[in-house]
Design a protein around this motif. Structure first.
Motif, PDB file in Angstrom:
ATOM      1  N   ARG A  43       0.860  -1.180   0.000  1.00 53.03           N
ATOM      2  CA  ARG A  43       0.000   0.000   0.000  1.00 53.03           C
ATOM      3  C   ARG A  43       0.898   1.232   0.000  1.00 53.03           C
ATOM      4  O   ARG A  43       1.834   1.331   0.795  1.00 53.03           O
ATOM      5  CB  ARG A  43      -0.899  -0.016   1.237  1.00 53.03           C
ATOM      6  CG  ARG A  43      -1.869   1.134   1.294  1.00 53.03           C
ATOM      7  CD  ARG A  43      -2.946   0.923   2.329  1.00 53.03           C
ATOM      8  NE  ARG A  43      -2.402   0.734   3.669  1.00 53.03           N
ATOM      9  CZ  ARG A  43      -3.136   0.360   4.706  1.00 53.03           C
ATOM     10  NH1 ARG A  43      -4.432   0.123   4.551  1.00 53.03           N
ATOM     11  NH2 ARG A  43      -2.596   0.216   5.889  1.00 53.03           N
ATOM     12  N   ILE A  44       0.595   2.155  -0.907  1.00 52.57           N
ATOM     13  CA  ILE A  44       1.388   3.372  -1.047  1.00 52.57           C
ATOM     14  C   ILE A  44       0.633   4.538  -0.444  1.00 52.57           C
ATOM     15  O   ILE A  44      -0.527   4.769  -0.768  1.00 52.57           O
ATOM     16  CB  ILE A  44       1.702   3.642  -2.535  1.00 52.57           C
ATOM     17  CG1 ILE A  44       2.615   2.535  -3.050  1.00 52.57           C
ATOM     18  CG2 ILE A  44       2.338   5.010  -2.721  1.00 52.57           C
ATOM     19  CD1 ILE A  44       2.879   2.593  -4.521  1.00 52.57           C
ATOM     20  N   GLY A  45       1.323   5.261   0.438  1.00 54.36           N
ATOM     21  CA  GLY A  45       0.725   6.414   1.094  1.00 54.36           C
ATOM     22  C   GLY A  45       1.089   7.712   0.402  1.00 54.36           C
ATOM     23  O   GLY A  45       1.631   7.733  -0.707  1.00 54.36           O
ATOM     24  N   HIS A  46       0.817   8.807   1.078  1.00 54.23           N
ATOM     25  CA  HIS A  46       1.007  10.144   0.526  1.00 54.23           C
ATOM     26  C   HIS A  46       2.293  10.781   1.055  1.00 54.23           C
ATOM     27  O   HIS A  46       2.548  10.754   2.256  1.00 54.23           O
ATOM     28  CB  HIS A  46      -0.195  11.027   0.901  1.00 54.23           C
ATOM     29  CG  HIS A  46      -0.045  12.434   0.466  1.00 54.23           C
ATOM     30  ND1 HIS A  46      -0.136  12.817  -0.849  1.00 54.23           N
ATOM     31  CD2 HIS A  46       0.209  13.557   1.178  1.00 54.23           C
ATOM     32  CE1 HIS A  46       0.050  14.125  -0.930  1.00 54.23           C
ATOM     33  NE2 HIS A  46       0.260  14.597   0.295  1.00 54.23           N
ATOM     34  N   ILE A  47       3.077  11.339   0.143  1.00 56.62           N
ATOM     35  CA  ILE A  47       4.259  12.110   0.529  1.00 56.62           C
ATOM     36  C   ILE A  47       3.824  13.560   0.687  1.00 56.62           C
ATOM     37  O   ILE A  47       3.179  14.120  -0.200  1.00 56.62           O
ATOM     38  CB  ILE A  47       5.369  12.016  -0.537  1.00 56.62           C
ATOM     39  CG1 ILE A  47       5.848  10.575  -0.679  1.00 56.62           C
ATOM     40  CG2 ILE A  47       6.543  12.929  -0.171  1.00 56.62           C
ATOM     41  CD1 ILE A  47       6.848  10.374  -1.799  1.00 56.62           C
ATOM     42  N   GLY A  48       4.182  14.169   1.793  1.00 61.02           N
ATOM     43  CA  GLY A  48       3.836  15.562   2.033  1.00 61.02           C
ATOM     44  C   GLY A  48       4.513  16.496   1.031  1.00 61.02           C
ATOM     45  O   GLY A  48       5.450  16.122   0.319  1.00 61.02           O
ATOM     46  N   LEU A  49       4.033  17.705   0.988  1.00 58.35           N
ATOM     47  CA  LEU A  49       4.510  18.687   0.016  1.00 58.35           C
ATOM     48  C   LEU A  49       6.019  18.916   0.094  1.00 58.35           C
ATOM     49  O   LEU A  49       6.711  18.913  -0.924  1.00 58.35           O
ATOM     50  CB  LEU A  49       3.759  20.006   0.221  1.00 58.35           C
ATOM     51  CG  LEU A  49       4.050  21.102  -0.785  1.00 58.35           C
ATOM     52  CD1 LEU A  49       3.707  20.644  -2.195  1.00 58.35           C
ATOM     53  CD2 LEU A  49       3.262  22.343  -0.427  1.00 58.35           C
ATOM     54  N   PHE A  50       6.561  19.105   1.300  1.00 57.82           N
ATOM     55  CA  PHE A  50       7.995  19.350   1.410  1.00 57.82           C
ATOM     56  C   PHE A  50       8.807  18.095   1.105  1.00 57.82           C
ATOM     57  O   PHE A  50       9.915  18.186   0.578  1.00 57.82           O
ATOM     58  CB  PHE A  50       8.349  19.939   2.779  1.00 57.82           C
ATOM     59  CG  PHE A  50       7.974  21.385   2.881  1.00 57.82           C
ATOM     60  CD1 PHE A  50       8.731  22.356   2.249  1.00 57.82           C
ATOM     61  CD2 PHE A  50       6.846  21.775   3.578  1.00 57.82           C
ATOM     62  CE1 PHE A  50       8.381  23.692   2.319  1.00 57.82           C
ATOM     63  CE2 PHE A  50       6.479  23.106   3.653  1.00 57.82           C
ATOM     64  CZ  PHE A  50       7.247  24.072   3.021  1.00 57.82           C
ATOM     65  N   GLY A  51       8.262  16.923   1.419  1.00 55.08           N
ATOM     66  CA  GLY A  51       8.915  15.681   1.025  1.00 55.08           C
ATOM     67  C   GLY A  51       8.998  15.563  -0.493  1.00 55.08           C
ATOM     68  O   GLY A  51      10.032  15.171  -1.049  1.00 55.08           O
ATOM     69  N   GLN A  52       7.913  15.932  -1.178  1.00 58.07           N
ATOM     70  CA  GLN A  52       7.920  15.932  -2.641  1.00 58.07           C
ATOM     71  C   GLN A  52       8.960  16.912  -3.173  1.00 58.07           C
ATOM     72  O   GLN A  52       9.665  16.618  -4.148  1.00 58.07           O
ATOM     73  CB  GLN A  52       6.546  16.306  -3.182  1.00 58.07           C
ATOM     74  CG  GLN A  52       5.489  15.257  -2.935  1.00 58.07           C
ATOM     75  CD  GLN A  52       4.139  15.687  -3.470  1.00 58.07           C
ATOM     76  OE1 GLN A  52       4.050  16.337  -4.501  1.00 58.07           O
ATOM     77  NE2 GLN A  52       3.080  15.320  -2.759  1.00 58.07           N
ATOM     78  N   LEU A  53       9.047  18.065  -2.546  1.00 63.03           N
ATOM     79  CA  LEU A  53      10.023  19.071  -2.966  1.00 63.03           C
ATOM     80  C   LEU A  53      11.447  18.538  -2.859  1.00 63.03           C
ATOM     81  O   LEU A  53      12.254  18.701  -3.773  1.00 63.03           O
ATOM     82  CB  LEU A  53       9.866  20.341  -2.121  1.00 63.03           C
ATOM     83  CG  LEU A  53      10.892  21.436  -2.381  1.00 63.03           C
ATOM     84  CD1 LEU A  53      10.760  21.984  -3.801  1.00 63.03           C
ATOM     85  CD2 LEU A  53      10.724  22.551  -1.358  1.00 63.03           C
ATOM     86  N   HIS A  54      11.764  17.880  -1.753  1.00 65.10           N
ATOM     87  CA  HIS A  54      13.111  17.351  -1.559  1.00 65.10           C
ATOM     88  C   HIS A  54      13.428  16.253  -2.574  1.00 65.10           C
ATOM     89  O   HIS A  54      14.547  16.181  -3.097  1.00 65.10           O
ATOM     90  CB  HIS A  54      13.293  16.837  -0.134  1.00 65.10           C
ATOM     91  CG  HIS A  54      13.263  17.931   0.883  1.00 65.10           C
ATOM     92  ND1 HIS A  54      14.116  19.019   0.863  1.00 65.10           N
ATOM     93  CD2 HIS A  54      12.466  18.111   1.960  1.00 65.10           C
ATOM     94  CE1 HIS A  54      13.857  19.812   1.873  1.00 65.10           C
ATOM     95  NE2 HIS A  54      12.848  19.293   2.559  1.00 65.10           N
TER      96      HIS A  54
END
Length: 124
Positions: free
Chosen positions: A11-22
């Motif tokens: 199951r794949i969860g959600h990466i937060g906005l700053f995690g996506q940025l990094h």
């Protein structure tokens, strides 16, 4: 989102906005190289993707994989879900390298479709 690799369900969860940025900050330089030659054919693109990913530092590669696997859980035989990653180390030691990379690519694909227009791997 759920997917099956081999005999295991993930199951794949959600990466937060700053995690996506990094993640994007580390991947965009190598993905830029891929977009420059998108018209040259799939065999060349695979070679270019391999070269681009190989150019990432060990630290950047580990950072991207860790950020992605933090958002993955695996279904347990008795039910319930367990995280793939503990404190910077994979908890499911029997996972293969290809499956680890597929999960990483799937997490990126699911979470960052709008950011990364050129994907370095095919959908699982």
């Amino acid at each position: 989102m759920e997917l099956t690799l081999g005999e295991h369900k993930y199951r794949i969860g959600h990466i937060g906005l700053f995690g996506q940025l990094h993640i994007a900050r580390r991947l965009l330089p190598c993905l830029g190289k891929l977009s420059e030659s998108s018209a040259t054919g799939p065999g060349h693109n695979f070679a270019l993707a391999a070269t681009a990913v190989a150019a990432l530092s060990d630290e950047d590669m580990r950072s991207v994989i860790n950020a992605c696997l933090k958002e993955v859980e695996r279904k347990l035989p008795g039910g319930g879900w367990a995280p793939m990653l503990g404190k910077e180390d994979i908890l499911m030691y029997e996972i293969s390298l290809p499956d680890m990379l597929r999960l990483t690519c799937q997490v990126i694909s699911e979470n960052m479709r709008d950011v990364l227009t050129v994907a370095p791997c095919a959908s699982a």
